[in-house]
Design an enzyme around this catalytic site. Structure first.
Site, mmCIF file in Angstrom:
data_model
loop_
_atom_site.group_PDB
_atom_site.id
_atom_site.type_symbol
_atom_site.label_atom_id
_atom_site.label_comp_id
_atom_site.label_asym_id
_atom_site.label_seq_id
_atom_site.Cartn_x
_atom_site.Cartn_y
_atom_site.Cartn_z
ATOM 1 N N GLN A 250 0.863 -1.179 0.000
ATOM 2 C CA GLN A 250 0.000 0.000 0.000
ATOM 3 C C GLN A 250 0.906 1.238 0.000
ATOM 4 O O GLN A 250 1.413 1.651 1.030
ATOM 5 C CB GLN A 250 -0.911 -0.018 1.217
ATOM 6 C CG GLN A 250 -1.702 -1.315 1.376
ATOM 7 C CD GLN A 250 -2.726 -1.524 0.275
ATOM 8 O OE1 GLN A 250 -3.652 -0.729 0.097
ATOM 9 N NE2 GLN A 250 -2.569 -2.611 -0.488
ATOM 10 N N ALA B 55 -11.788 2.288 4.033
ATOM 11 C CA ALA B 55 -10.783 1.443 3.398
ATOM 12 C C ALA B 55 -9.973 2.212 2.349
ATOM 13 O O ALA B 55 -10.222 3.388 2.078
ATOM 14 C CB ALA B 55 -11.457 0.229 2.769
ATOM 15 N N HIS B 56 -9.021 1.494 1.756
ATOM 16 C CA HIS B 56 -8.094 2.144 0.822
ATOM 17 C C HIS B 56 -8.803 2.656 -0.433
ATOM 18 O O HIS B 56 -9.726 2.063 -0.941
ATOM 19 C CB HIS B 56 -6.933 1.222 0.452
ATOM 20 C CG HIS B 56 -7.346 -0.110 -0.116
ATOM 21 N ND1 HIS B 56 -6.469 -1.140 -0.287
ATOM 22 C CD2 HIS B 56 -8.533 -0.584 -0.539
ATOM 23 C CE1 HIS B 56 -7.087 -2.179 -0.800
ATOM 24 N NE2 HIS B 56 -8.339 -1.856 -0.962
ATOM 25 N N ASN B 57 -8.325 3.827 -0.882
ATOM 26 C CA ASN B 57 -8.779 4.481 -2.111
ATOM 27 C C ASN B 57 -10.245 4.928 -2.072
ATOM 28 O O ASN B 57 -10.838 5.236 -3.097
ATOM 29 C CB ASN B 57 -8.550 3.584 -3.331
ATOM 30 C CG ASN B 57 -7.081 3.377 -3.628
ATOM 31 O OD1 ASN B 57 -6.499 2.380 -3.200
ATOM 32 N ND2 ASN B 57 -6.467 4.318 -4.338
ATOM 33 N N SER C 69 -12.226 1.624 -2.563
ATOM 34 C CA SER C 69 -12.507 2.320 -3.824
ATOM 35 C C SER C 69 -13.960 2.760 -3.978
ATOM 36 O O SER C 69 -14.383 3.153 -5.064
ATOM 37 C CB SER C 69 -12.109 1.452 -5.034
ATOM 38 O OG SER C 69 -10.712 1.196 -5.016
#
Length: 350
Positions: free
Chosen positions: A200, A241-243, A261
């Protein structure tokens, strides 16, 4: 704090009904108010307390018509909830003591730039090449990693962890135990059944006037940025969460989770325990009721969703009304089956 009612009314732009010379020294809930306190009434559910409260003054909607006599002085405003919130902010400013200076032991990394009036609490850690703006407050046991940028007058409360490379804007509040910039949950399944970690390498960008609740986690992006736009408020125990991208002035209640995302537009409202699936998109002004599970995109916005999977609130309520009748319907079906079996048996007799 000691201030008279007329000064409060002037500050809020309200109109006084009653005595303006009364002295106010505290703020209270309407059902627990005492003489010398000020409270507010915004929810009609609490109207009963208007006629029994011991408060000296009440902030109330200018269009409200009491059904009985009211003893406290009234301050008539357009929006009592917003006005009381404004008063609380002023009250905190008048009564709180802002932390200043440096407490030891604390650590400051090399090549780190600090603005004027930065507070560093005991056992706090600030890494290398970080930038902290004017008036930033870093409470004891907070961790700020390398290359972190924090805008002016932002507060990092005790035990918060800001991972390397994160960017936080001005006038933000990061509550105790929050984690900003931890690794996103990325693992690739391999042929042997094991999982390989996907690095990440992105960051977290938090714009101005954002509030992050206690023990909330905002993961860094795989690549690029996890992005929370200005004015957004996250409750305690929220997972981002990520993005993920969250628009301006969006509010998310506790125990909600936004998967990787996903994109939320401006002005969205998510109730407690809402789940949003990854790679979905939610248009601006979308509301999701508590425990809703959003499994597909609602790009048009201005929707109110309920249930899991979440869908239109009105359709959900109609469906739920039918669902509640299923036990009775099942009983009727069993009765009809018994009657059909009876008549078949009768007709089969010679």
């Amino acid at each position: 704090m000691e201030i008279n009612v007329s000064e409060i009314a002037q500050f809020l732009g309200g109109t006084i009904v009653g005595r303006g010379d009364l002295t106010i020294n505290k703020v209270c809930k309407i059902q627990e108010a005492v003489p010398g306190s000020i409270t507010f009434l915004a929810n009609p559910h609490y109207e009963q307390y208007l006629y029994t409260t011991q408060a000296s003054a009440i902030i109330i909607n200018r269009d409200f018509q009491p059904v009985r006599s009211v003893t406290p002085t009234l301050i008539l405003v357009r929006d009592p909830y917003i006005s009381f919130s404004t008063l609380l902010t002023q009250y905190q400013t008048m009564t709180s003591t802002k932390q200043v200076g440096v407490e030891y032991p604390s650590y400051l990394g090399k090549h780190t730039a600090l603005g004027n009036g930065v507070y560093r609490g005991a056992f706090s850690y600030i890494g290398d090449y970080a930038q902290l703006g004017e008036g930033v407050q870093v409470y004891p046991h907070a961790y700020i990693g390398d290359h972190v940028v924090i805008g002016e007058h932002t507060i990092i409360y005790s035990g918060a962890k800001i991972y390397a490379g994160s960017q936080i804007g001005r006038h933000c509040t990061i509550h105790a135990g929050a984690v900003i910039g931890s690794d996103g949950f990325g693992f690739a399944l391999q042929a042997d059944g094991s999982y390989k970690k996907i690095l990440q390498l992105g960051c977290v960008v938090i714009e101005d006037h954002v509030e992050i609740g206690a023990n909330t986690t905002v993961d860094r992006a795989t690549l690029g940025s996890t992005w929370i736009k200005q004015g957004t408020k996250l409750d305690n125990l929220v997972q981002v969460a990520h993005n993920v991208e969250i628009g301006e002035h969006t509010v998310i209640a506790a125990l909600s989770g936004i998967a990787g995302s996903a994109k939320l537009g401006d002005g969205c409202m998510l109730g407690g325990q809402v789940g949003v699936a990854g790679h979905t998109e939610m248009g601006s002004q979308t509301t999701v009721a508590a425990q809703g599970g959003v499994t597909k995109s609602y790009k048009q916005g201005q929707a109110t969703l309920m249930g899991t999977p979440a869908f239109d609130r009105k359709q959900y309520l109609r469906s739920y009304a039918a669902f509640k009748q299923l036990p009775d319907l099942a009983q009727k079906v069993r009765q009809l089956e018994a009657e059909v079996a009876h008549w078949r048996a009768q007709l089969s007799k010679p």
